[in-house]
Design an enzyme around this catalytic site. Structure first.
Site, PDB file in Angstrom:
ATOM      1  CG  ASP A 449      -1.932   1.091   1.248  1.00  0.00           C
ATOM      2  OD1 ASP A 449      -1.729   2.098   0.554  1.00  0.00           O
ATOM      3  OD2 ASP A 449      -2.939   0.950   1.980  1.00  0.00           O
ATOM      4  CG  HIS A 450       3.059   4.011  -3.208  1.00  0.00           C
ATOM      5  ND1 HIS A 450       4.015   4.715  -2.499  1.00  0.00           N
ATOM      6  CD2 HIS A 450       3.626   3.733  -4.403  1.00  0.00           C
ATOM      7  CE1 HIS A 450       5.100   4.862  -3.235  1.00  0.00           C
ATOM      8  NE2 HIS A 450       4.889   4.258  -4.411  1.00  0.00           N
ATOM      9  NE  ARG A 451      -4.124   3.784   1.394  1.00  0.00           N
ATOM     10  CZ  ARG A 451      -5.310   3.308   1.777  1.00  0.00           C
ATOM     11  NH1 ARG A 451      -6.338   4.136   1.923  1.00  0.00           N
ATOM     12  NH2 ARG A 451      -5.463   2.019   2.025  1.00  0.00           N
ATOM     13  CB  CYS A 453       6.197   2.568   3.253  1.00  0.00           C
ATOM     14  SG  CYS A 453       5.960   1.145   2.157  1.00  0.00           S
TER      15      CYS A 453
END
Length: 479
Positions: A449-451, A453
């Site tokens: 999940d790019h949110r 890291c």
């Protein structure tokens, strides 16, 4: 005086609103004791044996095997207490005086457990299970049948087709709508359907999800018919196409998305909708890892699985990169990081893909992880996993190499923040110590999940995993 009590499908937890009857464990006329399992049902998460909170004689069952029931719908009725001559309910010699005032609200002669799943705490002495000669209690010498509102709907009546004999009907304009399931209400609301216009096919006119879906299909079919009639009106009549033979095979097959498959579909759709995921991958030389495993197993004791070694590497990597052992609370716009690692692992079964969870994986050694993976995998294949064993994961390990593939970009197991994928370990040409050699190579992928890291953290995690695979001695720093 014996009383007939109704046992309804209980709330099985985890927000589940319905279950499908897989197998009846008792029949009409059987004597049951408190907390005895009476039916096996399948929810969207697991197979569950449901115990009955009453002790007595089964007088009716509602729903055939394969029938889907909402929470709160009747499962069966049980005659409890004693007859007028002092005999227990169900005793053939005293059955002709049994009453049916279980719905009057009076305290039953035989108390239920108060909890139909866990922690019953009852102390009733177990009774011998036996079959009486009649199919139910007798009234004036004749077999007693359940109340017409429930009994007249045959158990094998297909859901979605209202039964005019079910005792149901449209709800009065000023009365309550006979709906229990929030899922049914939401489905009708989303499609602009007035539930008061429906006739429920469930017990006592209960409106089921199948009734709503049937009404929506009927409305859609009517719309298509009206549209086709309007469009065809000004067009000259053409030569009709040859009609399909009555014995022709349909060109499409429709498979209902329900049970495990439906739950997986909903979860994957939600993951793709909510999570901005990204994937990075790397090839690693797993030759030393395989040699290490062989040495462990040659030393005696329980055999260590490759999955257990990979899980141990995962937990060590998460200790270094805790950002990935997390989830996102969209309501508060916060990242929630977990101190403990509850490791999910993908397991393919005949009923579909499930993800059992190994609790406190960070505190387990390779032997403990191997044993737990084996135990949960066996339960998954048998369909006996509980909802608690399928929820609460913080990170997932997906070994898709068992399917003979090298790589994948899996969908994150919502609401987790990352998943490590492992491909097959196969001999490949590899440059080792400056020379070309045949080595055991595996592809590792991390979907995150790019949110929670950025790519640097994800790359650092994956690189550490690859280093441990290539040089298992690196793990000694964290043991």
């Amino acid at each position: 005086m014996a009383q007939v009590l109704e046992f309804k499908l209980p709330d099985l937890g985890e927000g589940l609103t319905e279950a499908e009857i897989v197998r009846w464990l008792v029949e009409v006329g059987d004597v049951v004791v408190v907390d005895q399992p009476v039916v096996e049902v399948e929810t969207a998460k697991a197979m569950v044996e449901v115990p009955c909170p009453y002790g007595g004689v089964v007088t009716a069952r509602f729903g055939a095997e394969g029938t889907e029931l909402p929470v709160g719908a009747p499962l069966l009725t049980v005659a409890v207490g004693e007859t007028a001559d002092g005999r227990p309910a169900g005793d053939p010699a005293g059955a002709d005086t049994a009453g049916s005032d279980g719905a009057s609200g009076r305290k039953p002669a035989a108390e239920g457990s108060g909890n139909v799943l866990v922690g019953y705490g009852t102390s009733h002495a177990p009774a011998r299970r036996r079959r009486v000669r009649s199919t139910g209690l007798a009234v004036n010498g004749r077999p007693r049948t359940p109340e017409p509102a429930r009994a007249t709907r045959p158990a094998d009546t297909p859901q979605g087709t209202p039964d005019p004999q079910s005792g149901g009907g449209k709800a009065p304009a000023d009365g309550p709508v006979p709906v229990i399931s929030p899922l049914v209400r939401r489905l009708a609301r989303q499609n602009g359907l007035d539930l008061r216009e429906l006739t429920g096919s469930g017990p006592d006119g209960l409106i089921l999800r199948a009734d709503v879906e049937y009404a929506l299909r009927a409305a859609a079919s009517q719309d298509r018919t009206d549209t086709a009639a309007t469009a065809a009106a000004p067009v000259p009549t053409a030569t009709p196409a040859p009609a399909a033979s009555s014995g022709s095979t349909p060109s499409v097959t429709r498979v209902p998305l329900k049970g495990i498959r439906g739950a997986v579909a909903d979860k994957l759709s939600r993951s793709r909708t909510e999570i901005p995921d990204a994937t990075c991958w790397v090839d690693a030389d797993a030759t030393e890892l395989m040699r290490t495993r062989a040495a462990m197993n040659a030393a005696g004791g329980p055999k260590i699985s490759v999955l257990a070694l990979l899980a141990r590497i995962c937990t060590a990597a998460l200790a270094r990169h805790p950002e990935l052992n997390a989830s996102v609370d969209t309501g508060t716009r916060e990242i929630v990081r977990y101190a403990d690692v509850h490791l999910g692992f993908a397991a393919q079964t005949e009923r579909g893909l499930v993800v059992p969870v190994v609790r406190d994986a960070h505190a387990r050694d390779a032997e403990s992880l191997t044993a737990e993976f084996a135990r949960l995998t066996e339960a998954a294949r048998a369909g006996t996993l509980t909802p608690a064993q399928l929820t609460g994961g913080t990170f997932t390990l997906n070994n898709y190499g068992v399917f003979g593939v090298d790589g994948s970009t899996p969908i994150i197991n919502h609401p987790e923040a990352a998943m490590l994928g492992v491909g097959r370990i196969v001999p490949k040409p590899w440059v080792h110590e400056g020379e070309l050699a045949v080595r055991q190579v595996v592809q590792l992928s991390l979907t995150f999940d790019h949110r929670v890291c950025d790519g640097g953290t994800a790359g650092g995690f994956l690189r550490y995993v690859a280093d441990c695979v290539e040089q298992p001695a690196v793990l000694l720093r964290t043991l």
